[in-house]
Motif scaffolding. Sequence first.
Motif, PDB file in Angstrom:
ATOM      1  N   THR A   1      -8.607  -5.350  -2.218  1.00  9.29           N
ATOM      2  CA  THR A   1      -7.467  -6.160  -2.661  1.00  9.29           C
ATOM      3  C   THR A   1      -6.242  -5.511  -2.043  1.00  9.29           C
ATOM      4  O   THR A   1      -6.197  -4.304  -1.900  1.00  9.29           O
ATOM      5  CB  THR A   1      -7.272  -6.061  -4.186  1.00  9.29           C
ATOM      6  OG1 THR A   1      -7.938  -4.917  -4.673  1.00  9.29           O
ATOM      7  CG2 THR A   1      -7.684  -7.286  -4.919  1.00  9.29           C
ATOM      8  N   TRP A   2      -5.258  -6.258  -1.729  1.00  8.62           N
ATOM      9  CA  TRP A   2      -4.008  -5.759  -1.149  1.00  8.62           C
ATOM     10  C   TRP A   2      -4.309  -4.745  -0.024  1.00  8.62           C
ATOM     11  O   TRP A   2      -4.075  -3.546  -0.198  1.00  8.62           O
ATOM     12  CB  TRP A   2      -3.153  -5.051  -2.200  1.00  8.62           C
ATOM     13  CG  TRP A   2      -2.899  -5.824  -3.455  1.00  8.62           C
ATOM     14  CD1 TRP A   2      -3.082  -7.164  -3.660  1.00  8.62           C
ATOM     15  CD2 TRP A   2      -2.388  -5.312  -4.693  1.00  8.62           C
ATOM     16  NE1 TRP A   2      -2.735  -7.520  -4.937  1.00  8.62           N
ATOM     17  CE2 TRP A   2      -2.292  -6.389  -5.587  1.00  8.62           C
ATOM     18  CE3 TRP A   2      -1.985  -4.057  -5.114  1.00  8.62           C
ATOM     19  CZ2 TRP A   2      -1.837  -6.236  -6.899  1.00  8.62           C
ATOM     20  CZ3 TRP A   2      -1.534  -3.911  -6.410  1.00  8.62           C
ATOM     21  CH2 TRP A   2      -1.457  -4.985  -7.287  1.00  8.62           C
ATOM     22  N   PRO A   3      -4.790  -5.212   1.127  1.00 11.31           N
ATOM     23  CA  PRO A   3      -5.173  -4.269   2.194  1.00 11.31           C
ATOM     24  C   PRO A   3      -4.070  -3.274   2.552  1.00 11.31           C
ATOM     25  O   PRO A   3      -4.347  -2.112   2.857  1.00 11.31           O
ATOM     26  CB  PRO A   3      -5.465  -5.193   3.379  1.00 11.31           C
ATOM     27  CG  PRO A   3      -5.827  -6.497   2.756  1.00 11.31           C
ATOM     28  CD  PRO A   3      -5.060  -6.606   1.469  1.00 11.31           C
ATOM     29  N   TRP A   4      -2.798  -3.675   2.494  1.00 10.41           N
ATOM     30  CA  TRP A   4      -1.696  -2.754   2.828  1.00 10.41           C
ATOM     31  C   TRP A   4      -1.674  -1.546   1.895  1.00 10.41           C
ATOM     32  O   TRP A   4      -1.261  -0.447   2.266  1.00 10.41           O
ATOM     33  CB  TRP A   4      -0.338  -3.477   2.747  1.00 10.41           C
ATOM     34  CG  TRP A   4      -0.109  -4.125   1.394  1.00 10.41           C
ATOM     35  CD1 TRP A   4      -0.455  -5.397   1.037  1.00 10.41           C
ATOM     36  CD2 TRP A   4       0.467  -3.526   0.222  1.00 10.41           C
ATOM     37  NE1 TRP A   4      -0.140  -5.630  -0.279  1.00 10.41           N
ATOM     38  CE2 TRP A   4       0.447  -4.500  -0.802  1.00 10.41           C
ATOM     39  CE3 TRP A   4       1.017  -2.273  -0.066  1.00 10.41           C
ATOM     40  CZ2 TRP A   4       0.923  -4.261  -2.093  1.00 10.41           C
ATOM     41  CZ3 TRP A   4       1.490  -2.023  -1.348  1.00 10.41           C
ATOM     42  CH2 TRP A   4       1.444  -3.020  -2.344  1.00 10.41           C
TER      43      TRP A   4
ATOM     44  N   GLY B   1     -13.613  -6.499 -10.007  1.00  7.39           N
ATOM     45  CA  GLY B   1     -14.122  -7.664  -9.279  1.00  7.39           C
ATOM     46  C   GLY B   1     -15.517  -7.456  -8.736  1.00  7.39           C
ATOM     47  O   GLY B   1     -16.079  -8.350  -8.115  1.00  7.39           O
ATOM     48  N   ALA B   2     -16.083  -6.292  -8.930  1.00  5.70           N
ATOM     49  CA  ALA B   2     -17.408  -6.009  -8.364  1.00  5.70           C
ATOM     50  C   ALA B   2     -18.301  -5.375  -9.413  1.00  5.70           C
ATOM     51  O   ALA B   2     -18.557  -4.189  -9.382  1.00  5.70           O
ATOM     52  CB  ALA B   2     -17.253  -5.074  -7.171  1.00  5.70           C
ATOM     53  N   PRO B   3     -18.797  -6.182 -10.377  1.00  6.43           N
ATOM     54  CA  PRO B   3     -19.530  -5.621 -11.500  1.00  6.43           C
ATOM     55  C   PRO B   3     -20.858  -4.956 -11.147  1.00  6.43           C
ATOM     56  O   PRO B   3     -21.254  -4.016 -11.797  1.00  6.43           O
ATOM     57  CB  PRO B   3     -19.767  -6.821 -12.420  1.00  6.43           C
ATOM     58  CG  PRO B   3     -19.578  -8.015 -11.560  1.00  6.43           C
ATOM     59  CD  PRO B   3     -18.665  -7.622 -10.447  1.00  6.43           C
TER      60      PRO B   3
ATOM     61  N   THR C   1      -4.680  -0.818  -7.856  1.00 10.95           N
ATOM     62  CA  THR C   1      -5.505  -1.463  -6.815  1.00 10.95           C
ATOM     63  C   THR C   1      -6.993  -1.225  -7.042  1.00 10.95           C
ATOM     64  O   THR C   1      -7.799  -2.152  -6.972  1.00 10.95           O
ATOM     65  CB  THR C   1      -5.197  -0.855  -5.420  1.00 10.95           C
ATOM     66  OG1 THR C   1      -3.872  -0.431  -5.389  1.00 10.95           O
ATOM     67  CG2 THR C   1      -5.490  -1.810  -4.311  1.00 10.95           C
ATOM     68  N   PHE C   2      -7.349   0.038  -7.290  1.00 10.03           N
ATOM     69  CA  PHE C   2      -8.772   0.359  -7.418  1.00 10.03           C
ATOM     70  C   PHE C   2      -9.351  -0.249  -8.696  1.00 10.03           C
ATOM     71  O   PHE C   2     -10.523  -0.607  -8.740  1.00 10.03           O
ATOM     72  CB  PHE C   2      -8.996   1.870  -7.364  1.00 10.03           C
ATOM     73  CG  PHE C   2      -8.603   2.496  -6.050  1.00 10.03           C
ATOM     74  CD1 PHE C   2      -8.613   1.737  -4.883  1.00 10.03           C
ATOM     75  CD2 PHE C   2      -8.213   3.818  -5.961  1.00 10.03           C
ATOM     76  CE1 PHE C   2      -8.245   2.293  -3.655  1.00 10.03           C
ATOM     77  CE2 PHE C   2      -7.847   4.391  -4.742  1.00 10.03           C
ATOM     78  CZ  PHE C   2      -7.855   3.626  -3.594  1.00 10.03           C
TER      79      PHE C   2
END
Length: 379
Positions: A305-308, A368-370, A361-362
Motif C-alpha cells: 500500500t502507498w508504494p512511496w 489486507g493479507a489474512p 502502512t504495515f
Amino acid sequence: MANAATARAFQYGLGIFALTALIGLANAIKIFGTIDQNTLLTHLHSGTLGWITMGVFGIAVALFARNGSAVGPNVRLSALATAAYVLAFWSGNFIARAVFGLVMLATIFGWWAWVVYRAQAIGFGRLTVAQLSILLGLTTLVIGSTVGVILQVLFATSNVTDQTGVLIGVHASAQVGGYLVLVAAGIAEWHLSGETRTTAGRVQAVLLFLAGLLLALGILLNVTPALLLSNVFQTVAIVMVALRVGRRAFGIGWGAPTGARHEAIAVGWLVVALVLFIALDHTMFIGVMTNVLFGTVLALGAPRTWPWADHVIFWGLNAGAASFVVVLLTVGSSAGAGPFGHPVAFTAPIMGLAVLLGIVTFSIRLAGAPAMATAPART
Ligand code: HEM
Ligand code: HEM
C-alpha cells in the motif's frame, strides 16, 4: 496457518509500538514537560517487549511451526499479557508491575518451551543458523526476564538495596547484549543468506550466546575477566556476522523497496553498536531491531500500500536514527531541556515519524493479507 499467525503477531506488535513512538516523540519535543520515570519505563518496555519480542514470537512461529499444524502458544494471549505488563509499568504500581511481570515471564517461558520442543523434534543438529539463534536468544530472554521479575518482587516488597542497581545492570545487559544481538543476527541471516546450516554460523550463534551470559555474570559477580571474555566473544562473533552476512549487503538493490535493504543496513548498525559497546540504546532498538523486523514484515509478501511510503520509511528511519545517535553522542541527553530546547527535538522526530508511517502502512498491508501462503526464506 503458521504465516497468518506470524502476521498477527506483527500486527499486535505494531499496535503497541505506536505507544513507544508517541512517548518518544513527546520526550523529544518536550511540549508536555519532562517525561517521568514510569513513562520512560513504559517507552522502553513497550518497545522491547511489545514491538521487538512480539515480532520475535512471530518469527519463531515462521521458523518452527510445522506447515498447517497448530502454531504453539497463543499469539493473542501473548499480546494481551504484554499490553497489560506495559500498562502496569505506566501505572507505577509496584504490585501490578510484579504480578503482570510474572504473567509476562510465564508467556515468554511458554514460547521458549515450545521452541525447545519443536527444536528437539527437528533435531538440534539439524537446526538452521536462524533457528539456533532464536532458540538461544529466547533462552537468554528467559534468564534476563527472570532477573526482571526478581527486581519487580524486590520493588513490590520494599527490599531495595545496593544490590538492586547491580541486578538492573544484569537484567539490561542480558536482554540487550545477549538476547537482542543474537536474534538480530539470526533474523538478518535468515533473510539475506537463507536457510544456512554452516559450522561458522553455529559457532557465531554460540559465541553470541556465551557473550551475553558472560556479560550478565561478569556484572552480577563483578568479575572483570568474564567481562573481557564477553567482549572478545562478541567482537569475534559480530565480525563473523559482518563477513558472512554483511557481504551480501553489497549485492542487494538499495533502491528496491524490499525487506533486504532493511536487513543489510541492520548488519551495519550491529557493527556500530559493537563499536559503541551497545551503549547507545537506539542503535540497537531502532538501527538493528526495527530494521530487521520491518524487513521481516516486508518479506511476508503482503500487497504494497502507498508504494512511496516504503522509501520514506527506510530512509527516514535510518537517517533519523543516525542523526539522533550523533546528537546524543556529541551534545548528550536532552533530559531537563525545555520545549524544543535541545537538538534531539529536531532529529528524533524524523525517526519517530518514519516509525509511525511504518506502523500505519504495515498494519494496512498485514490486515489486507489474512492468510499468506509461505514463510519467507529470503526477501
Ligand atoms: C518479563 C520481562 C521483563 C521484566 C519483568 C522486566 C523488568 C524490569 C525492571 C523491574 C526494571 C527496572 C525498573 C526500574 O528501574 O524501576 C527494568 C529495566 C530495564 N529493562 Fe526490563 N523487564 C523485562 C523485559 C525486558 C526486555 C525484553 C528488555 C530488552 C530487550 C529489557 C530492558 C531493560 C532495560 C534496558 C532496563 C533499564 C535499565 C537501566 O535503568 O539502566 N527489559 N526491567
Ligand atoms: C524499540 C523501540 C524503542 C526503545 C526500546 C526505546 C528505549 C529508550 C530508552 C531506554 C531511553 C532512555 C530512557 C532514559 O533516559 O532512562 C529512551 C529515550 C528516548 N527515546 Fe526511545 N526507544 C525506542 C524508540 C523510540 C522512538 C521510535 C523514538 C522516536 C521519537 C524515541 C525517542 C526517544 C527520545 C527522544 C529519548 C530521550 C533521549 C535523550 O535525550 O536522552 N525512542 N528510549
